[in-house]
Motif scaffolding. Structure first.
Motif, PDB file in Angstrom:
ATOM      1  N   TRP A 116     -28.836  17.002  32.417  1.00  0.00           N
ATOM      2  CA  TRP A 116     -27.449  16.666  32.762  1.00  0.00           C
ATOM      3  C   TRP A 116     -26.751  15.940  31.609  1.00  0.00           C
ATOM      4  N   TYR A 117     -26.957  16.450  30.379  1.00  0.00           N
ATOM      5  CA  TYR A 117     -26.315  15.841  29.205  1.00  0.00           C
ATOM      6  C   TYR A 117     -24.823  15.688  29.432  1.00  0.00           C
ATOM      7  N   THR A 118     -24.304  14.548  29.077  1.00  0.00           N
ATOM      8  CA  THR A 118     -22.856  14.355  29.099  1.00  0.00           C
ATOM      9  C   THR A 118     -22.371  14.621  27.688  1.00  0.00           C
ATOM     10  N   THR A 119     -21.361  15.457  27.556  1.00  0.00           N
ATOM     11  CA  THR A 119     -20.932  15.896  26.231  1.00  0.00           C
ATOM     12  C   THR A 119     -19.419  15.767  26.090  1.00  0.00           C
ATOM     13  N   ASP A 120     -18.944  16.238  24.983  1.00  0.00           N
ATOM     14  CA  ASP A 120     -17.521  16.242  24.688  1.00  0.00           C
ATOM     15  C   ASP A 120     -16.746  16.948  25.793  1.00  0.00           C
ATOM     16  N   ARG A 121     -15.700  16.320  26.290  1.00  0.00           N
ATOM     17  CA  ARG A 121     -14.927  16.896  27.413  1.00  0.00           C
ATOM     18  C   ARG A 121     -14.273  18.224  27.078  1.00  0.00           C
ATOM     19  N   ARG A 147     -24.208  18.750  31.515  1.00  0.00           N
ATOM     20  CA  ARG A 147     -23.424  18.625  32.729  1.00  0.00           C
ATOM     21  C   ARG A 147     -22.259  19.603  32.616  1.00  0.00           C
ATOM     22  N   PRO A 148     -22.042  20.452  33.615  1.00  0.00           N
ATOM     23  CA  PRO A 148     -20.954  21.429  33.476  1.00  0.00           C
ATOM     24  C   PRO A 148     -19.595  20.741  33.420  1.00  0.00           C
ATOM     25  N   PRO A 149     -18.645  21.338  32.708  1.00  0.00           N
ATOM     26  CA  PRO A 149     -17.325  20.696  32.616  1.00  0.00           C
ATOM     27  C   PRO A 149     -16.657  20.651  33.979  1.00  0.00           C
ATOM     28  N   ARG A 150     -15.825  19.640  34.178  1.00  0.00           N
ATOM     29  CA  ARG A 150     -15.046  19.590  35.412  1.00  0.00           C
ATOM     30  C   ARG A 150     -14.038  20.729  35.376  1.00  0.00           C
ATOM     31  N   ARG A 151     -13.853  21.359  36.521  1.00  0.00           N
ATOM     32  CA  ARG A 151     -12.884  22.458  36.580  1.00  0.00           C
ATOM     33  C   ARG A 151     -11.488  21.930  36.285  1.00  0.00           C
TER      34      ARG A 151
END
Length: 156
Positions: A116-121, A147-151
């Motif tokens: 669940w890596y948090t990455t550049d938005r 972590r998938p991007p927020r829709r």
């Protein structure tokens, strides 16, 4: 303390993996993710997303200030692979990280948690699948360790 109930060996997912050497009960703490405690600034200096062909980092963020660097002084936990259908989770307590069983795990089963890596938005799911590809093979695999991007709402 007694040694963790795991062994490192070749993995079907990728490279080396960590396997249960005995049955493990749901909720059991399997192993602590150990390593050198460094600041997040030091950690940021070690990673460069696009520049890393195969993303293999042993850095584990613990809060806003610190990161555990499993490459320095780390144990077997750094070889635990990612899965989109994991049998474990990482639990952060203070500046320590523990890998805990989400369900009963049988002897010989590979241990995996969702990175669940948090990455550049700004990254799209396609970017994440390219930069942090996942090969866990789970039926519901999202194709990335991140972590998938927020829709985003489409305008117009």
């Amino acid at each position: 303390g007694d040694s963790p109930p795991v062994a490192v060996r070749r993995s079907k997912i990728q490279g080396r993996g960590v396997y249960a050497t005995r049955d493990i009960a749901e909720g059991e703490r399997i192993i602590e993710y150990t390593g050198l405690l460094i600041t997040n600034e030091e950690a940021d200096g070690q990673t460069e997303d696009e520049g890393m062909r195969r993303h293999h980092t042993f850095l584990f963020g613990v809060g806003d200030e610190y990161t555990v660097d499993g490459a320095r002084g780390g144990n077997e936990a750094r070889f635990i692979n990612h899965s989109c259908a994991p049998n474990c989770e990482s639990v952060i307590e203070g500046r320590r990280v523990f890998i805990v069983a989400l369900r009963d795990i049988g002897t010989g089963e590979e241990i995996a948690y969702d990175y669940w890596y948090t990455t550049d938005r700004e990254y799209t799911l396609e970017d994440l699948q390219r930069i942090y590809p996942c090969r866990c093979g789970a039926p519901a695999c999202r194709g990335t360790l991140a972590r998938p991007p927020r829709r985003r709402r489409k305008i117009g």
